[in-house]
Design a protein around this motif. Structure first.
Motif, PDB file in Angstrom:
ATOM      1  N   LEU A   9       0.771  -1.324  -0.106  1.00  0.00           N
ATOM      2  CA  LEU A   9       0.205  -0.111   0.090  1.00  0.00           C
ATOM      3  C   LEU A   9       0.980   1.320   0.054  1.00  0.00           C
ATOM      4  CD1 LEU A   9      -2.635   1.369   0.398  1.00  0.00           C
ATOM      5  CD2 LEU A   9      -2.690   1.215   2.890  1.00  0.00           C
ATOM      6  N   GLN A  10       1.769   1.213   0.679  1.00  0.00           N
ATOM      7  CA  GLN A  10       2.776   2.382   0.874  1.00  0.00           C
ATOM      8  C   GLN A  10       3.671   2.615  -0.501  1.00  0.00           C
ATOM      9  OE1 GLN A  10       4.934   1.033   4.312  1.00  0.00           O
ATOM     10  NE2 GLN A  10       3.573   2.345   5.687  1.00  0.00           N
ATOM     11  N   THR A  11       4.105   1.659  -1.039  1.00  0.00           N
ATOM     12  CA  THR A  11       4.499   1.764  -2.144  1.00  0.00           C
ATOM     13  C   THR A  11       3.585   2.259  -3.560  1.00  0.00           C
ATOM     14  OG1 THR A  11       5.813  -0.214  -2.113  1.00  0.00           O
ATOM     15  CG2 THR A  11       5.517   0.303  -4.232  1.00  0.00           C
ATOM     16  N   HIS A  12       2.393   2.078  -3.606  1.00  0.00           N
ATOM     17  CA  HIS A  12       1.377   2.415  -4.296  1.00  0.00           C
ATOM     18  C   HIS A  12       1.181   4.091  -3.804  1.00  0.00           C
ATOM     19  CE1 HIS A  12      -2.280   2.620  -6.898  1.00  0.00           C
ATOM     20  NE2 HIS A  12      -2.671   3.327  -5.960  1.00  0.00           N
ATOM     21  N   GLN A  13       1.375   4.410  -2.549  1.00  0.00           N
ATOM     22  CA  GLN A  13       1.401   5.803  -2.182  1.00  0.00           C
ATOM     23  C   GLN A  13       2.486   6.533  -2.761  1.00  0.00           C
ATOM     24  OE1 GLN A  13       0.256   5.123   1.954  1.00  0.00           O
ATOM     25  NE2 GLN A  13      -2.052   5.683   1.582  1.00  0.00           N
ATOM     26  N   GLY A  14       3.525   6.012  -3.281  1.00  0.00           N
ATOM     27  CA  GLY A  14       4.777   6.906  -3.664  1.00  0.00           C
ATOM     28  C   GLY A  14       5.822   6.914  -2.298  1.00  0.00           C
ATOM     29  N   ALA A  15       6.016   5.583  -1.659  1.00  0.00           N
ATOM     30  CA  ALA A  15       6.664   5.553  -0.824  1.00  0.00           C
ATOM     31  C   ALA A  15       8.268   5.376  -1.432  1.00  0.00           C
ATOM     32  CB  ALA A  15       6.617   4.642   0.251  1.00  0.00           C
ATOM     33  N   THR A  16       9.263   5.805  -0.598  1.00  0.00           N
ATOM     34  CA  THR A  16      10.757   5.451  -1.129  1.00  0.00           C
ATOM     35  C   THR A  16      11.234   4.727   0.274  1.00  0.00           C
ATOM     36  OG1 THR A  16      11.086   7.438  -2.434  1.00  0.00           O
ATOM     37  CG2 THR A  16      13.104   6.428  -1.546  1.00  0.00           C
ATOM     38  N   PHE A  17      11.859   3.490  -0.083  1.00  0.00           N
ATOM     39  CA  PHE A  17      12.379   2.713   0.892  1.00  0.00           C
ATOM     40  C   PHE A  17      13.782   2.514   0.786  1.00  0.00           C
ATOM     41  CE2 PHE A  17       8.081   1.118  -0.056  1.00  0.00           C
ATOM     42  CZ  PHE A  17       7.472   0.987   1.257  1.00  0.00           C
ATOM     43  N   SER A  18      14.484   2.423   2.212  1.00  0.00           N
ATOM     44  CA  SER A  18      15.603   2.040   2.051  1.00  0.00           C
ATOM     45  C   SER A  18      15.741   0.407   1.858  1.00  0.00           C
ATOM     46  CB  SER A  18      16.210   2.260   3.452  1.00  0.00           C
ATOM     47  OG  SER A  18      15.817   1.556   4.713  1.00  0.00           O
ATOM     48  N   ALA A  19      17.150   0.075   1.527  1.00  0.00           N
ATOM     49  CA  ALA A  19      17.410  -1.151   1.509  1.00  0.00           C
ATOM     50  C   ALA A  19      17.121  -2.021   2.778  1.00  0.00           C
ATOM     51  CB  ALA A  19      18.942  -1.561   1.060  1.00  0.00           C
ATOM     52  N   PRO A  20      16.757  -3.351   2.431  1.00  0.00           N
ATOM     53  CA  PRO A  20      16.550  -4.322   3.551  1.00  0.00           C
ATOM     54  C   PRO A  20      17.542  -4.463   4.500  1.00  0.00           C
ATOM     55  CG  PRO A  20      15.723  -5.326   1.415  1.00  0.00           C
ATOM     56  CD  PRO A  20      16.702  -3.954   1.227  1.00  0.00           C
ATOM     57  N   ASP A  21      17.418  -4.650   5.598  1.00  0.00           N
ATOM     58  CA  ASP A  21      18.476  -4.832   6.672  1.00  0.00           C
ATOM     59  C   ASP A  21      19.349  -6.002   6.374  1.00  0.00           C
ATOM     60  OD1 ASP A  21      17.983  -2.677   8.209  1.00  0.00           O
ATOM     61  OD2 ASP A  21      16.737  -3.817   9.405  1.00  0.00           O
ATOM     62  N   SER A  22      18.714  -6.941   5.890  1.00  0.00           N
ATOM     63  CA  SER A  22      19.618  -8.277   5.378  1.00  0.00           C
ATOM     64  C   SER A  22      18.683  -8.731   4.279  1.00  0.00           C
ATOM     65  CB  SER A  22      19.867  -9.196   6.430  1.00  0.00           C
ATOM     66  OG  SER A  22      18.168  -9.848   6.583  1.00  0.00           O
ATOM     67  N   PRO A  23      19.538  -9.803   3.335  1.00  0.00           N
ATOM     68  CA  PRO A  23      18.701 -10.272   2.219  1.00  0.00           C
ATOM     69  C   PRO A  23      17.483 -10.908   2.438  1.00  0.00           C
ATOM     70  CG  PRO A  23      21.281 -10.487   2.106  1.00  0.00           C
ATOM     71  CD  PRO A  23      20.882  -9.965   3.609  1.00  0.00           C
ATOM     72  N   ASP A  24      17.515 -11.792   3.971  1.00  0.00           N
ATOM     73  CA  ASP A  24      16.399 -12.494   4.403  1.00  0.00           C
ATOM     74  C   ASP A  24      15.200 -11.619   4.720  1.00  0.00           C
ATOM     75  OD1 ASP A  24      18.258 -14.682   3.792  1.00  0.00           O
ATOM     76  OD2 ASP A  24      18.955 -14.472   5.822  1.00  0.00           O
ATOM     77  N   SER A  25      15.264 -10.315   4.931  1.00  0.00           N
ATOM     78  CA  SER A  25      13.959  -9.695   5.416  1.00  0.00           C
ATOM     79  C   SER A  25      12.957  -9.836   4.512  1.00  0.00           C
ATOM     80  CB  SER A  25      14.685  -8.067   5.405  1.00  0.00           C
ATOM     81  OG  SER A  25      15.545  -7.790   6.221  1.00  0.00           O
ATOM     82  N   PRO A  26      11.856 -10.236   5.207  1.00  0.00           N
ATOM     83  CA  PRO A  26      10.687 -10.675   4.388  1.00  0.00           C
ATOM     84  C   PRO A  26       9.975  -9.568   3.701  1.00  0.00           C
ATOM     85  CG  PRO A  26      10.058 -10.659   6.626  1.00  0.00           C
ATOM     86  CD  PRO A  26      11.620 -10.693   6.512  1.00  0.00           C
ATOM     87  N   THR A  27      10.030  -8.310   4.231  1.00  0.00           N
ATOM     88  CA  THR A  27       9.761  -6.935   3.738  1.00  0.00           C
ATOM     89  C   THR A  27      10.721  -5.809   3.969  1.00  0.00           C
ATOM     90  OG1 THR A  27       8.504  -6.314   5.923  1.00  0.00           O
ATOM     91  CG2 THR A  27       7.160  -7.672   4.657  1.00  0.00           C
ATOM     92  N   PRO A  28      10.387  -4.745   3.059  1.00  0.00           N
ATOM     93  CA  PRO A  28      11.205  -3.491   2.882  1.00  0.00           C
ATOM     94  C   PRO A  28      11.224  -2.860   4.332  1.00  0.00           C
ATOM     95  CG  PRO A  28      10.011  -3.698   0.987  1.00  0.00           C
ATOM     96  CD  PRO A  28       9.371  -4.625   1.837  1.00  0.00           C
ATOM     97  N   ASN A  29      11.933  -2.221   4.720  1.00  0.00           N
ATOM     98  CA  ASN A  29      12.238  -1.288   6.106  1.00  0.00           C
ATOM     99  C   ASN A  29      11.006  -0.334   5.735  1.00  0.00           C
ATOM    100  OD1 ASN A  29      14.284  -2.593   7.062  1.00  0.00           O
ATOM    101  ND2 ASN A  29      15.739  -1.301   6.052  1.00  0.00           N
ATOM    102  N   PRO A  30      10.727   0.160   6.956  1.00  0.00           N
ATOM    103  CA  PRO A  30       9.724   1.473   6.815  1.00  0.00           C
ATOM    104  C   PRO A  30       9.964   2.368   5.804  1.00  0.00           C
ATOM    105  CG  PRO A  30      10.067   0.819   9.122  1.00  0.00           C
ATOM    106  CD  PRO A  30      11.167   0.086   8.379  1.00  0.00           C
ATOM    107  N   PRO A  31       8.920   2.952   5.153  1.00  0.00           N
ATOM    108  CA  PRO A  31       9.238   3.975   4.235  1.00  0.00           C
ATOM    109  C   PRO A  31      10.424   5.130   4.960  1.00  0.00           C
ATOM    110  CG  PRO A  31       7.020   3.740   4.446  1.00  0.00           C
ATOM    111  CD  PRO A  31       7.664   3.003   5.527  1.00  0.00           C
ATOM    112  N   LEU A  32      11.149   5.625   3.867  1.00  0.00           N
ATOM    113  CA  LEU A  32      12.031   6.765   4.358  1.00  0.00           C
ATOM    114  C   LEU A  32      11.179   8.119   4.105  1.00  0.00           C
ATOM    115  CD1 LEU A  32      15.295   5.927   2.639  1.00  0.00           C
ATOM    116  CD2 LEU A  32      14.910   6.129   5.113  1.00  0.00           C
ATOM    117  N   ILE A  33      10.504   8.196   3.065  1.00  0.00           N
ATOM    118  CA  ILE A  33       9.695   9.497   2.827  1.00  0.00           C
ATOM    119  C   ILE A  33       8.640   8.943   1.760  1.00  0.00           C
ATOM    120  CG2 ILE A  33      11.286  10.116   0.943  1.00  0.00           C
ATOM    121  CD1 ILE A  33      11.304  13.150   2.185  1.00  0.00           C
TER     122      ILE A  33
END
Length: 369
Positions: A9-33
């Motif tokens: 939903l946040q991606t659809h709203q135009g969110a920019t995300f940082s890289a996951p903390d690790s390759p195994d992270s199931p979802t992106p980190n919270p939106p940056l902006i």
């Protein structure tokens, strides 16, 4: 995977995300902006934003001794709190050095303690070592999801979603429903945004996070603007909320950080109590956390000087169009609000911040040794 729907939903709203903390992270980190104008609009009288704090952690304490245990392990008084009440508290070392600033919410059968993103496991391990076999305390590290509704129009946004009964005193809380939002578990609404600005904190099951986010940022007749972690960082520096690894480290104690509202001076023994009591009794606070305004952009960690003498250190910096604002510790005897300082060759000035308090002085005039 519970937060994947929220991230979509946040991606659809135009969110920019940082890289996951690790390759195994199931979802992106919270939106940056989400957008460059969001915070400007939030500061308007009709503005309201919704901050994603889903990366913050929750310590869940159950058992008959839960209030007594927290009373003995942190700086604030818990024994008199009733279900629906809460408080801010600080976990400190035996020498009163800060580990984290936390917010506790007392429920009928447990206490939920909201702690900083990088402090969950550390504080779980810290508290677990003090639970003895005869203590009636069960401690868990839970995956609750947290949002902050912030801005002057926070009440209006909730009102349009049918939330008429809203908590009115600091950290008061109760379950709510949102019009058109089908939830699998209780949605807890607490007074206070966590930033010293008007607003509320919402705690929920991660499975309900996407529905709550959509209700508040899209479905409400007067929706909140979606905000990310960069927006939180901007607001916390503007208001002066101290953060672990920057203003809250083992170099500083809660009184130096201006967290007097989190400390009970008459509740008796707790970890770090003797040091804090001595600092208060003998006026031993040697440095204080203040806001800073600079003509340039110094780095965090830069030494602050005044008249060639070292008087403090920069802990956080936020670039602006005209220089930078920040947070830092200033020696008590050097001065307070209005003090002119230098960070290397960069001129700066000490400023007031809303989140912290220094009860014996709001503006400290320079003293001679």
């Amino acid at each position: 995977m519970a937060l994947q729907s929220l991230r979509d939903l946040q991606t659809h709203q135009g969110a920019t995300f940082s890289a996951p903390d690790s390759p195994d992270s199931p979802t992106p980190n919270p939106p940056l902006i989400f957008g460059p104008d969001s915070l400007h609009r939030v500061h308007q009288p009709t503005g309201c934003g919704l901050l994603d704090r889903s990366h913050w952690r929750v310590l869940d304490l159950a058992g008959a001794d839960r209030l007594r245990f927290l009373h003995n392990q942190s700086t604030n008084a818990f024994q008199g709190l009733q279900p629906g009440q809460g408080c801010e508290t600080v976990f400190v070392t035996a020498t009163a050095r800060t580990l984290d600033l936390a917010t506790a919410y007392v429920l009928a059968d447990r206490v939920l303690v909201l702690v900083s993103p990088n402090r969950g496991q550390q504080l779980y391990d810290w508290l677990d070592r003090y639970i003895f076999p005869f203590d009636k305390v069960q401690l868990q590290l839970r995956d609750f999801c947290c949002f902050s509704l912030v801005g002057a129009a926070s009440d209006a946004v909730l009102e349009t979603l049918g939330v008429g009964d809203r908590p009115s005193t600091p950290h008061q809380h109760h379950p709510i429903t949102l019009n058109g939002c089908n939830l699998s578990d209780d949605l807890l609404l607490a007074q206070g945004s966590g930033l010293g600005l008007p607003g509320y904190t919402l705690l929920m099951n991660p499975a309900d996070a996407a529905s709550v986010w959509q209700a508040l940022t899209q479905d409400a007749p007067q929706p909140a603007l979606p905000l990310g972690t960069q927006d939180w960082e901007t607001l916390r520096i503007q208001t002066g909320r101290p953060q672990p690894d920057q203003e809250l480290t083992e170099d500083y104690n809660p009184l130096e950080a201006g967290l007097w509202q989190t400390v009970s001076f008459d509740k008796g023994c707790y970890i770090g109590q003797e040091t804090i009591a001595r600092l208060n009794t003998y006026k031993g606070v040697k440095q204080r956390l203040w806001g800073l305004r600079f003509a340039g952009q110094p780095e965090p960690g830069t030494v602050l000087t005044q008249g060639g003498d070292r008087v403090g250190k920069v802990t956080s910096i936020l670039p602006t169009e005209t220089g930078a604002i920040g947070l830092g510790y200033i020696r008590t005897k050097a001065g307070g609000v209005g003090l002119q300082v230098q960070a290397g060759a960069i001129l700066g000035e000490v400023t007031e911040i809303a989140y912290v308090s220094h009860p014996d002085t709001k503006s400290v005039e320079p003293e001679t040794e």
